[in-house]
Design an enzyme around this catalytic site. Sequence first.
Site, PDB file in Angstrom:
ATOM      1  CE1 TYR A 101       8.104  -7.283  -8.634  1.00 30.44           C
ATOM      2  CE2 TYR A 101       6.748  -6.875  -6.702  1.00 30.44           C
ATOM      3  CZ  TYR A 101       6.863  -7.145  -8.048  1.00 30.44           C
ATOM      4  OH  TYR A 101       5.739  -7.250  -8.816  1.00 30.44           O
ATOM      5  CG  ASN A 161       2.651   0.313   3.552  1.00 25.73           C
ATOM      6  OD1 ASN A 161       2.244  -0.773   3.145  1.00 25.73           O
ATOM      7  ND2 ASN A 161       3.869   0.742   3.319  1.00 25.73           N
ATOM      8  N   GLY A 162       1.037  -1.873   5.761  1.00 30.67           N
ATOM      9  CA  GLY A 162       1.606  -2.945   6.574  1.00 30.67           C
ATOM     10  C   GLY A 162       0.556  -3.994   6.870  1.00 30.67           C
ATOM     11  N   GLY A 211      -0.119  -0.069  -4.984  1.00 26.71           N
ATOM     12  CA  GLY A 211      -1.475  -0.564  -4.770  1.00 26.71           C
ATOM     13  C   GLY A 211      -2.421  -0.012  -5.811  1.00 26.71           C
ATOM     14  CB  CYS A 254      -0.904   0.018   1.229  1.00 24.15           C
ATOM     15  SG  CYS A 254      -2.063  -1.363   1.319  1.00 24.15           S
TER      16      CYS A 254
END
Length: 485
Positions: A261, A120-121, A46, A20
């Site tokens: 990545y 985010n997480g 996202g 995210c």
Amino acid sequence: MNLFSITKETLESDKPKDECAIFGIYNCEDAANFTYLGLYSQQHRGQESSGIVSSDGVHLYRYAGMGLVSNIFTESKMSELQGRNAIGHNRYSTTGASFLRNAQPLRVESHLGPISLAHNGNLVNSWDLRNRMEREGSIFQTTIDSEVIVHLMAKCKEENILDALGLALREIKGAYSLLILTPRYLIAVRDPNGFRPLVMGKRTDGSVVFASETCAFDITDTNYIRDVEPGEMVVVDHTGLKSYYPFQEAKPSLCIFEYIYFARPDSYIFNESVYKVRKQLGKQLARELPVEADVVIPVPDSANIAALGYSEESGIPYENGLIRSHYIGRTFIEPDQKIRDFGAKIKYNVVREVVDGKRVVIVDDSIMRGTTSRKIIKMLRLAGAKEVHMRISAPPTVSPCYYGIDIPTHKELIAATHTLDEIKKYLRVESIAYLTVDSMHKAVAEHKGGGFCDACFTANYPVEFGSQDQGNQKSLFQEYAVEES
């Protein structure tokens, strides 16, 4: 006519899914518009939904929708997001299904006033906490783990929102970079392990900006100041900016897959250039796993820089042997599948002139199931490649992630269920080689000292699962305040 569909999710099935993105800005005349730009530049993190919440100092205004940033926020919708403060969120679901009601930022009303949160997480004990609170009478509106945080805050007896937030976060475990907006505050928090990135900057107009990656700063003319540190809470209001460290110190566990990545190569995260680290991974791959070949090509786009590093270190020319389409939507084809390997071909196409009659080194950053890799190699063979040697700029992915990356289950990961020789035979390559875990850390350490989470490669999880013991926390923010200019 009977049809079936190939979706973007199908085409991406051989890669870990994105995380995210979060973005926040305080005291800016065009807060919502800048948040739109910040989310647009972080779309890679996202693509399921996006939302913005703004504040005029009294009210919170929210709009969210499913899909891409550019398709959700019309001019009329943006005009409704009033105020000089705003936070935004791009979502890929790791916990909670892909529905509009799960789009962030969340907005709730409580005895503390209106609160909005972007996360985010992934929280590893969210279901334990949720089940406990539901038995106590809490009613949840979404299925995402982030809602646990606002329920914990709402149930807290503290009247100070900072104390309520600190007490709530003491109960949760896992990965979180958070932005929280109230009529008075913009609050940025990073978990004590620092799994997910969170950066802070300032614009020349004095506004304070937070984002998952610094690429969001470039598009908004924001000057990078520093990372929000693991275990730090930064609070911005009309009096300025304050920093707090209210949590028990933990061993840093920065997500190393961000460098490999996820993050954009033009970003800085964890105080270092993603481009430099990714290139160093490719160089390390060439030093330790050389092969005689005529050309090096990447699997675009995330492996481009690692392949460039491999080429520079090995002396083998770099070429763009695969061209990726960036305009993949929904494609309908007849069920007899007259076009073989259509799913791979709609995303990638081979440049025959680059590979025909050549010994090819194809560099990728990871392999999950191996299905797409096998199809790409078949396409290279059909285009005339004489030999194909695969090199992966990371160790074998053998374990799922519980901290915010949607990696397949153990039984779906080809490296977890097959030997290297079996993977070679399945992919039909002359050779395949991965970086070792030590080699990966060596490459990254040239730019940043240790403290990384590598659980997807080692199954060594830095945060245990299950409920967290509750402690006695009081007046957290009267003791730990640190003024900043």
